[in-house]
Write a protein that holds these residues in place. Structure first.
Motif, PDB file in Angstrom:
ATOM      1  N   ASP A  14       0.740  -1.214   0.225  1.00 38.90           N
ATOM      2  CA  ASP A  14       0.202  -0.152  -0.168  1.00 38.90           C
ATOM      3  C   ASP A  14       1.010   1.178  -0.247  1.00 38.90           C
ATOM      4  OD1 ASP A  14      -2.032   2.291   0.498  1.00 38.90           O
ATOM      5  OD2 ASP A  14      -2.768   0.767   1.857  1.00 38.90           O
ATOM      6  N   SER A  15       1.029   1.948  -1.109  1.00 41.07           N
ATOM      7  CA  SER A  15       1.736   3.265  -1.382  1.00 41.07           C
ATOM      8  C   SER A  15       1.017   3.813   0.512  1.00 41.07           C
ATOM      9  CB  SER A  15       1.977   3.277  -2.753  1.00 41.07           C
ATOM     10  OG  SER A  15       0.569   3.954  -3.198  1.00 41.07           O
ATOM     11  N   ARG A  16       0.250   4.216   0.556  1.00 40.22           N
ATOM     12  CA  ARG A  16      -0.889   4.998   0.957  1.00 40.22           C
ATOM     13  C   ARG A  16      -0.035   5.141   2.642  1.00 40.22           C
ATOM     14  NH1 ARG A  16      -6.838   4.081   0.462  1.00 40.22           N
ATOM     15  NH2 ARG A  16      -5.714   2.189   1.341  1.00 40.22           N
ATOM     16  N   ASP A  17       0.792   3.951   3.099  1.00 35.90           N
ATOM     17  CA  ASP A  17       1.305   3.463   4.625  1.00 35.90           C
ATOM     18  C   ASP A  17       2.568   4.041   4.075  1.00 35.90           C
ATOM     19  OD1 ASP A  17      -1.174   2.471   4.873  1.00 35.90           O
ATOM     20  OD2 ASP A  17      -0.091   0.218   5.214  1.00 35.90           O
ATOM     21  N   HIS A  18       3.303   3.892   2.447  1.00 39.56           N
ATOM     22  CA  HIS A  18       4.845   4.154   2.718  1.00 39.56           C
ATOM     23  C   HIS A  18       4.613   6.049   2.873  1.00 39.56           C
ATOM     24  CE1 HIS A  18       5.607   0.528   2.799  1.00 39.56           C
ATOM     25  NE2 HIS A  18       5.159   0.068   1.915  1.00 39.56           N
ATOM     26  N   ALA A  22       7.203   8.420   5.533  1.00 37.98           N
ATOM     27  CA  ALA A  22       7.278   9.230   4.868  1.00 37.98           C
ATOM     28  C   ALA A  22       7.410  10.567   5.703  1.00 37.98           C
ATOM     29  CB  ALA A  22       7.935   9.375   3.548  1.00 37.98           C
ATOM     30  N   ALA A  23       6.212  11.160   5.501  1.00 34.03           N
ATOM     31  CA  ALA A  23       5.529  12.291   6.341  1.00 34.03           C
ATOM     32  C   ALA A  23       5.852  12.293   8.026  1.00 34.03           C
ATOM     33  CB  ALA A  23       4.174  12.328   5.659  1.00 34.03           C
ATOM     34  N   LEU A  24       5.763  11.172   8.239  1.00 35.57           N
ATOM     35  CA  LEU A  24       5.907  11.013   9.750  1.00 35.57           C
ATOM     36  C   LEU A  24       7.580  11.420   9.801  1.00 35.57           C
ATOM     37  CD1 LEU A  24       3.696   8.096  10.965  1.00 35.57           C
ATOM     38  CD2 LEU A  24       3.891  10.765  11.526  1.00 35.57           C
ATOM     39  N   ILE A  25       7.619  10.765   9.247  1.00 34.57           N
ATOM     40  CA  ILE A  25       9.578  10.718   9.131  1.00 34.57           C
ATOM     41  C   ILE A  25      10.447  12.433   9.186  1.00 34.57           C
ATOM     42  CG2 ILE A  25      12.115  10.627   8.113  1.00 34.57           C
ATOM     43  CD1 ILE A  25      10.376   7.033   7.475  1.00 34.57           C
ATOM     44  N   VAL A  37      15.956   5.312  11.131  1.00 36.84           N
ATOM     45  CA  VAL A  37      14.881   4.278  10.158  1.00 36.84           C
ATOM     46  C   VAL A  37      15.306   3.107  10.134  1.00 36.84           C
ATOM     47  CG1 VAL A  37      13.688   4.031   8.532  1.00 36.84           C
ATOM     48  CG2 VAL A  37      13.916   6.469   9.084  1.00 36.84           C
ATOM     49  N   GLY A  38      14.291   1.936  10.754  1.00 36.18           N
ATOM     50  CA  GLY A  38      14.605   0.797  10.656  1.00 36.18           C
ATOM     51  C   GLY A  38      13.806   0.392   9.421  1.00 36.18           C
ATOM     52  N   ILE A  39      14.875  -0.454   8.349  1.00 35.11           N
ATOM     53  CA  ILE A  39      13.709  -0.795   7.066  1.00 35.11           C
ATOM     54  C   ILE A  39      13.965  -2.800   6.756  1.00 35.11           C
ATOM     55  CG2 ILE A  39      14.052  -1.437   5.128  1.00 35.11           C
ATOM     56  CD1 ILE A  39      12.745   1.621   5.298  1.00 35.11           C
ATOM     57  N   GLU A  40      12.965  -2.967   7.214  1.00 33.25           N
ATOM     58  CA  GLU A  40      12.305  -4.424   7.187  1.00 33.25           C
ATOM     59  C   GLU A  40      12.965  -4.843   6.177  1.00 33.25           C
ATOM     60  OE1 GLU A  40       8.980  -7.965   7.714  1.00 33.25           O
ATOM     61  OE2 GLU A  40       8.233  -5.065   7.929  1.00 33.25           O
ATOM     62  N   ALA A  41      13.194  -4.032   4.862  1.00 36.41           N
ATOM     63  CA  ALA A  41      12.851  -4.923   3.694  1.00 36.41           C
ATOM     64  C   ALA A  41      14.297  -5.230   3.049  1.00 36.41           C
ATOM     65  CB  ALA A  41      12.164  -3.508   2.463  1.00 36.41           C
ATOM     66  N   VAL A  42      14.905  -5.046   4.097  1.00 39.18           N
ATOM     67  CA  VAL A  42      16.375  -5.204   3.585  1.00 39.18           C
ATOM     68  C   VAL A  42      17.266  -6.221   4.515  1.00 39.18           C
ATOM     69  CG1 VAL A  42      19.092  -3.777   2.704  1.00 39.18           C
ATOM     70  CG2 VAL A  42      16.537  -2.321   1.948  1.00 39.18           C
ATOM     71  N   GLN A  43      17.850  -6.823   3.907  1.00 37.02           N
ATOM     72  CA  GLN A  43      18.733  -7.834   4.718  1.00 37.02           C
ATOM     73  C   GLN A  43      19.574  -6.719   5.419  1.00 37.02           C
ATOM     74  OE1 GLN A  43      19.633 -11.599   2.883  1.00 37.02           O
ATOM     75  NE2 GLN A  43      17.797 -11.782   2.773  1.00 37.02           N
ATOM     76  N   GLU A  78       9.029   0.764  -5.869  1.00 36.57           N
ATOM     77  CA  GLU A  78       8.625   1.669  -5.940  1.00 36.57           C
ATOM     78  C   GLU A  78       7.352   2.508  -4.855  1.00 36.57           C
ATOM     79  OE1 GLU A  78       9.134   4.972  -7.879  1.00 36.57           O
ATOM     80  OE2 GLU A  78       9.977   3.664  -8.378  1.00 36.57           O
ATOM     81  N   VAL A  79       6.962   1.790  -4.051  1.00 33.31           N
ATOM     82  CA  VAL A  79       6.067   1.426  -3.286  1.00 33.31           C
ATOM     83  C   VAL A  79       7.057   2.549  -1.800  1.00 33.31           C
ATOM     84  CG1 VAL A  79       4.113   0.622  -4.132  1.00 33.31           C
ATOM     85  CG2 VAL A  79       5.623  -0.630  -1.934  1.00 33.31           C
ATOM     86  N   TYR A  80       8.252   1.829  -1.704  1.00 32.82           N
ATOM     87  CA  TYR A  80       8.961   2.364  -0.780  1.00 32.82           C
ATOM     88  C   TYR A  80       9.704   3.584  -0.562  1.00 32.82           C
ATOM     89  CZ  TYR A  80       7.916  -2.283   1.798  1.00 32.82           C
ATOM     90  OH  TYR A  80       7.220  -3.060   2.134  1.00 32.82           O
ATOM     91  N   ALA A  81      10.121   3.859  -2.071  1.00 33.37           N
ATOM     92  CA  ALA A  81      10.979   4.456  -2.453  1.00 33.37           C
ATOM     93  C   ALA A  81      11.000   6.012  -1.390  1.00 33.37           C
ATOM     94  CB  ALA A  81      10.474   5.118  -3.665  1.00 33.37           C
ATOM     95  N   PRO A  82       9.323   6.278  -0.898  1.00 30.92           N
ATOM     96  CA  PRO A  82       9.210   7.971  -0.848  1.00 30.92           C
ATOM     97  C   PRO A  82      10.473   8.351   0.889  1.00 30.92           C
ATOM     98  CG  PRO A  82       7.170   7.919  -1.486  1.00 30.92           C
ATOM     99  CD  PRO A  82       8.082   6.190  -1.589  1.00 30.92           C
ATOM    100  N   ILE A  83      10.401   6.328   1.042  1.00 29.66           N
ATOM    101  CA  ILE A  83      11.036   6.797   2.737  1.00 29.66           C
ATOM    102  C   ILE A  83      11.947   6.570   2.741  1.00 29.66           C
ATOM    103  CG2 ILE A  83      11.240   4.877   5.065  1.00 29.66           C
ATOM    104  CD1 ILE A  83       8.702   3.764   3.361  1.00 29.66           C
ATOM    105  N   PHE A  84      12.723   5.567   1.503  1.00 29.49           N
ATOM    106  CA  PHE A  84      14.149   6.021   0.992  1.00 29.49           C
ATOM    107  C   PHE A  84      14.661   7.616   0.298  1.00 29.49           C
ATOM    108  CE2 PHE A  84      13.764   1.780   0.955  1.00 29.49           C
ATOM    109  CZ  PHE A  84      15.033   1.267   1.471  1.00 29.49           C
ATOM    110  N   ARG A  85      14.084   8.070  -0.254  1.00 30.71           N
ATOM    111  CA  ARG A  85      13.942   9.474  -1.048  1.00 30.71           C
ATOM    112  C   ARG A  85      14.294  10.357   0.171  1.00 30.71           C
ATOM    113  NH1 ARG A  85       9.953   7.935  -5.600  1.00 30.71           N
ATOM    114  NH2 ARG A  85      11.737   7.428  -6.878  1.00 30.71           N
ATOM    115  N   THR A  86      12.880  10.005   1.457  1.00 27.79           N
ATOM    116  CA  THR A  86      12.971  11.791   2.366  1.00 27.79           C
ATOM    117  C   THR A  86      14.087  11.518   3.432  1.00 27.79           C
ATOM    118  OG1 THR A  86      10.587  10.866   2.429  1.00 27.79           O
ATOM    119  CG2 THR A  86      11.665  11.831   4.725  1.00 27.79           C
ATOM    120  N   CYS A  87      14.781   9.823   3.274  1.00 31.69           N
ATOM    121  CA  CYS A  87      15.762   9.476   4.401  1.00 31.69           C
ATOM    122  C   CYS A  87      17.187  10.476   3.831  1.00 31.69           C
ATOM    123  CB  CYS A  87      16.226   8.282   5.444  1.00 31.69           C
ATOM    124  SG  CYS A  87      14.741   8.078   6.042  1.00 31.69           S
ATOM    125  N   LEU A  88      17.196  10.702   2.669  1.00 32.88           N
ATOM    126  CA  LEU A  88      17.904  10.364   2.057  1.00 32.88           C
ATOM    127  C   LEU A  88      18.200  11.855   1.588  1.00 32.88           C
ATOM    128  CD1 LEU A  88      20.383  10.205  -0.320  1.00 32.88           C
ATOM    129  CD2 LEU A  88      18.717  10.242  -2.400  1.00 32.88           C
TER     130      LEU A  88
END
Length: 153
Positions: A14-18, A22-25, A37-43, A78-88
């Protein structure tokens, strides 16, 4: 205000969740406190890749390739990208939280005890008794029922 950790559950596809994450971050970052920010998607084995991304040493496309995203994570980057871009953009550290593939196989074949017999469980669980206590709480069972289980049913 004095919390050490905030856990944000989401539905992976769900891209809305991500976008909300990103907005909360971004909002939390305005408080001026050091955060990660912990990312479950990355080992965990790919932590150096996340570090290089936040330091601007690699591009987003290189991040996807070097973390082997499409092979190791079912959901689209792509649905996770907003988190990554915000942190960057904000220079917020990303922390790889997912279990390494080799260890996943061990657990799938022999349960957590297979990690314990190899000594690898300590890589993930530093407080075994606390981990077991938390895993038996009503809050944890509700989290599993409402957040983790539904996308797979």
């Amino acid at each position: 205000q004095s919390k050490r950790a905030i856990f944000l559950g989401e539905h992976h596809p769900d891209s809305r969740d991500h976008l909300l994450q990103a907005a909360l971050i971004r909002r939390l970052h305005t408080k001026g406190k050091t955060m990660a920010v912990g990312i479950e998607a990355v080992q965990r084995q790919f932590q150096p890749v996340l570090d290089d991304y936040i330091e601007g040493k690699i591009t987003e496309q290189e991040l996807v390739i070097l973390t082997d995203w499409e092979k190791r994570w079912f959901w689209s980057f792509e649905v996770y990208a907003p988190i990554f871009r915000t942190c960057l953009e904000l220079g917020v550290k990303l922390v790889a939280l997912d279990v390494n593939s080799k260890d996943k196989v061990l657990v799938e074949q022999g349960g957590l005890s297979s990690l314990n017999s190899t000594g690898r469980l300590r890589n993930y669980v530093h407080d075994k008794e606390g981990f077991e206590r938390f895993g038996n709480t009503r809050a944890f069972h509700e989290y599993v029922s409402h957040t983790l289980r539904p996308p797979y049913e």
